[in-house]
Scaffold this active site. Structure first.
Site, PDB file in Angstrom:
ATOM      1  N   TYR A  40     -18.503  -4.365 -15.932  1.00  0.00           N
ATOM      2  CA  TYR A  40     -18.956  -5.581 -16.600  1.00  0.00           C
ATOM      3  C   TYR A  40     -20.404  -5.450 -17.080  1.00  0.00           C
ATOM      4  CZ  TYR A  40     -14.947  -7.801 -14.207  1.00  0.00           C
ATOM      5  OH  TYR A  40     -13.712  -8.124 -13.725  1.00  0.00           O
ATOM      6  N   LEU A  87      -6.247 -18.458 -15.632  1.00  0.00           N
ATOM      7  CA  LEU A  87      -5.989 -19.476 -16.653  1.00  0.00           C
ATOM      8  C   LEU A  87      -5.362 -18.857 -17.898  1.00  0.00           C
ATOM      9  CD1 LEU A  87      -9.328 -21.503 -16.335  1.00  0.00           C
ATOM     10  CD2 LEU A  87      -7.238 -21.637 -14.939  1.00  0.00           C
ATOM     11  N   ILE A 131     -10.006 -16.208  -9.137  1.00  0.00           N
ATOM     12  CA  ILE A 131     -11.416 -16.012  -9.503  1.00  0.00           C
ATOM     13  C   ILE A 131     -11.602 -16.301 -11.001  1.00  0.00           C
ATOM     14  CG2 ILE A 131     -12.101 -14.458  -7.640  1.00  0.00           C
ATOM     15  CD1 ILE A 131     -11.492 -12.126  -9.617  1.00  0.00           C
ATOM     16  N   LYS A 147     -13.166 -17.113 -14.515  1.00  0.00           N
ATOM     17  CA  LYS A 147     -14.491 -16.950 -15.124  1.00  0.00           C
ATOM     18  C   LYS A 147     -14.935 -18.288 -15.691  1.00  0.00           C
ATOM     19  CE  LYS A 147     -15.101 -15.799 -19.313  1.00  0.00           C
ATOM     20  NZ  LYS A 147     -15.090 -15.130 -20.629  1.00  0.00           N
ATOM     21  N   ASN A 184     -13.118 -26.297 -12.383  1.00  0.00           N
ATOM     22  CA  ASN A 184     -12.370 -25.339 -11.568  1.00  0.00           C
ATOM     23  C   ASN A 184     -12.509 -25.666 -10.082  1.00  0.00           C
ATOM     24  OD1 ASN A 184     -11.687 -23.956 -13.914  1.00  0.00           O
ATOM     25  ND2 ASN A 184     -13.264 -22.397 -13.668  1.00  0.00           N
TER      26      ASN A 184
END
Length: 283
Positions: free
Chosen positions: A59, A198, A236, A238, A248
């Site tokens: 990342y 999601l 998890i 983002k 969330n």
């Protein structure tokens, strides 16, 4: 696992269920590379109640995530911090070096969980897990994990690792439920962790998910996250904005009944949002 939160109050850190000590709702940081946004988002999430932060060597933001943890008022010991070693660095010596670089970049003395990012390129079950076992013994990581493994690869990894494989991270959401992967993961006593929970935004506007969300007066994101939690999967998602982080987080207060859970179970379409050529399912 702890008891589920109830009521309408904003959940606190203690309301988040845990899977063998790992908070079942965390903050993903993929694509959060802005030098201002990423640390602010991490610090905001921790102050909101999040205690699980996930990043990766690939990342390019481990230093920013570390800055966010440092900025927050939350003690490092209270944060479950995970990162991943990229495919090209999974040979023994490279994996050891990359793990030490990761903790240096994060500004910590160890991580709570270190994943094999993909079983690809330099990945070799013998040499990779020899390195990961050494990293546990040297205190660089408390736990080891795998990511994006197919069922047969999970068994091979378990056989080669001297230390327990704690978690398996893979794409999972209502449109890609990964039943075979989840079953193999759980059969080996490994905690399942969902990335892209999601479906890269595809849950928004989905007829069934939206219908359930409307019945509860919540977002589709909350429905997807609550479904994963009820099915025993850590998520998890983002998020970078305070509004999305809060939405969330609020999923911890959402309780779906069995009929709603079964309606979501019926949505599986095998639809991948992450499908690189080197994915093991493409070989």
């Amino acid at each position: 696992m702890s008891e589920k939160p109830t009521g309408d109050a904003t959940p606190t850190a203690t309301d988040c269920p845990r899977a063998n000590g790992m908070p079942m709702l965390g903050m993903g940081t993929w694509e959060l590379t802005d030098e201002r946004t990423c640390p602010e988002a991490v610090a905001t999430a921790l102050e909101m109640g999040y205690r699980h932060v996930d990043t990766a060597q690939a990342y390019g933001n481990e230093h920013l995530v570390g800055d966010g943890i440092e900025r927050s008022a939350v003690d490092r010991d209270d944060v479950f911090l995970a990162t991943k070693i990229w495919n090209s660095d999974l040979g023994h010596d490279d994996a050891v070096d990359a793990a030490y670089d990761a903790v240096d970049n994060l500004g910590v003395d160890h991580v709570d969980l270190l994943y094999v990012h993909w079983p690809a390129e330099a990945y070799d079950p013998v040499e990779t897990f020899r390195a990961f076992d050494e990293l546990v013994e040297e205190g660089v990581t408390e736990r080891i994990g795998i990511s994006n493994f197919e069922p047969d690869q999970i068994g091979t990894a378990v056989a080669q690792a001297d230390h327990e494989i704690f978690a398996h991270q893979f794409e999972c959401h209502p449109m890609l439920q990964q039943e075979a992967v989840r079953e193999a993961t759980e059969e080996h006593g490994i905690e399942p962790v969902a990335y892209s929970p999601l479906a890269r935004g595809e849950v928004f506007g989905h007829e069934t998910v939206s219908d359930i969300a409307g019945a509860h007066g919540v977002s589709e994101a909350q429905v997807s996250l609550a479904w994963l939690r009820e099915r025993g999967v850590t998520a998890i998602p983002k998020a970078s904005s305070e509004a999305h982080l809060h939405d969330n987080w609020a999923s911890l207060s959402l309780q779906l009944d069995e009929g709603e859970l079964e309606r979501i179970d019926d949505l599986d379409a095998g639809r991948r949002m992450v499908d690189p050529d080197f994915g093991p399912w493409n070989r």
